[in-house]
Design a protein around this motif. Sequence first.
Motif, short mmCIF file in Angstrom:
data_model
loop_
_atom_site.label_atom_id
_atom_site.label_comp_id
_atom_site.label_asym_id
_atom_site.label_seq_id
_atom_site.Cartn_x
_atom_site.Cartn_y
_atom_site.Cartn_z
N ASN A 100 -7.83 62.85 69.60
CA ASN A 100 -6.48 62.33 69.84
C ASN A 100 -6.52 60.81 69.93
O ASN A 100 -7.06 60.25 70.89
N LEU A 101 -5.95 60.14 68.92
CA LEU A 101 -5.86 58.68 68.89
C LEU A 101 -4.40 58.23 68.93
O LEU A 101 -4.09 57.09 68.59
N GLY A 102 -3.54 59.11 69.37
CA GLY A 102 -2.12 58.79 69.40
C GLY A 102 -1.77 57.71 70.40
O GLY A 102 -2.47 57.49 71.39
N SER A 103 -0.68 57.01 70.12
CA SER A 103 -0.13 55.98 71.02
C SER A 103 -1.16 54.90 71.36
O SER A 103 -1.40 54.57 72.52
N ASN A 104 -1.76 54.34 70.30
CA ASN A 104 -2.61 53.17 70.45
C ASN A 104 -1.99 52.02 69.67
O ASN A 104 -0.77 52.01 69.46
N ARG A 105 -2.79 51.07 69.24
CA ARG A 105 -2.29 49.93 68.48
C ARG A 105 -3.00 49.82 67.13
O ARG A 105 -3.28 48.74 66.64
N LEU A 106 -3.27 50.95 66.54
CA LEU A 106 -3.99 51.00 65.27
C LEU A 106 -3.04 50.67 64.12
O LEU A 106 -2.03 51.33 63.94
N GLY A 107 -3.40 49.63 63.35
CA GLY A 107 -2.65 49.31 62.15
C GLY A 107 -3.30 49.91 60.92
O GLY A 107 -2.65 50.25 59.95
N GLU A 108 -4.62 50.05 60.97
CA GLU A 108 -5.40 50.67 59.91
C GLU A 108 -6.51 51.49 60.57
O GLU A 108 -6.83 51.30 61.74
N LEU A 109 -7.09 52.39 59.81
CA LEU A 109 -8.21 53.19 60.29
C LEU A 109 -9.14 53.46 59.12
O LEU A 109 -8.73 54.02 58.10
N GLU A 110 -10.39 53.03 59.27
CA GLU A 110 -11.39 53.23 58.23
C GLU A 110 -11.75 54.71 58.14
O GLU A 110 -12.24 55.29 59.11
N PRO A 111 -11.52 55.38 57.00
CA PRO A 111 -11.82 56.81 56.89
C PRO A 111 -13.27 57.17 57.17
O PRO A 111 -13.57 58.30 57.54
N ARG A 112 -14.19 56.21 57.02
CA ARG A 112 -15.60 56.51 57.31
C ARG A 112 -15.79 56.91 58.77
O ARG A 112 -16.74 57.63 59.09
N ALA A 113 -14.88 56.47 59.65
CA ALA A 113 -14.96 56.88 61.05
C ALA A 113 -14.65 58.36 61.22
O ALA A 113 -15.02 58.96 62.23
N LEU A 114 -13.98 58.95 60.23
CA LEU A 114 -13.62 60.37 60.27
C LEU A 114 -14.57 61.22 59.44
O LEU A 114 -14.78 62.40 59.73
N HIS A 115 -15.18 60.63 58.41
CA HIS A 115 -16.11 61.37 57.56
C HIS A 115 -17.32 61.87 58.35
O HIS A 115 -17.95 62.85 57.94
N VAL A 116 -17.65 61.20 59.46
CA VAL A 116 -18.85 61.57 60.22
C VAL A 116 -18.59 62.73 61.18
O VAL A 116 -19.48 63.09 61.96
#
Length: 267
Positions: free
Chosen positions: A130-146
């Motif tokens: 759960n990364l909801g309600s933060n201040r993320l403008g972008e997210l590198e998909p490599r952080a999810l590939h792992v």
Amino acid sequence: MGCWRGPSTMLACLLLLRPLPSPACPTACRCSSQEADCSKHALREVPQSLSTNTSTLWLGYNFITVLGPHSFPPLPQLLLLSLPHNGLQLIHSQALVGLGALQELDLSNNYLTVLSPETFLPLTSLVTLNLGSNRLGELEPRALHVLPQLRALLLQDNPWVCSCGILPLWRWLSHNREKVQEKTLLLCRVPEQLNKYPIMAFGNESFRQCQETSLSAQHYIAFLIIGPFSFMASIFFCTFMGSIIVIYRNLHRESHCWRRPRSCRGY
């Protein structure tokens, strides 16, 4: 029955019958069974005296603004970690080392603006993030590939920047729609003309210009190599051609003087 043969033997038997001491519980926490509730205690860092058999850890509503390297003690049985409402701004790439059994991680309602691709690398068993309600403008998909076991991802209520930079994340989301929760709440914040536009509503044609103009790292490296080489080659070529022209003119003049010596006396 054999415990009554002597005082020393009886003492040994009593020690064996004595219940084992319960695992230590940090003073700022309430512990029961394998659960530690350390929320709402104005903590600024993760307690280090947690029992190694802790399976659930609540750390919400504290002031843990940074998770540095190895922020957690060894917790090989931890399955759920909750860290919402901490004002969390930074997670070091080595902060979650030792939490390989973790299945659910709640980082919602914090101030995260960027996540390193290595942030979640130790969490090979993670199912829900759960990364909801933060201040993320972008997210590198490599952080999810792992995250090979990931089944549920929440990204709602972040100020997404819907420029060419979001193309990699949009591709990941498009190929993993079944994992994305609250899809309708993934809205653009920037640019203004796309404010509150659903990210999942984009199509391939929306990024056509980005795909046509985007260059890979190999392209930039090639430009850096070819550019200076071409410049030096052009200088060498111009110098060479200039020298040929000068030599040709000198030879032509000498030939003219040899044929008409009187006309060359002024030189």
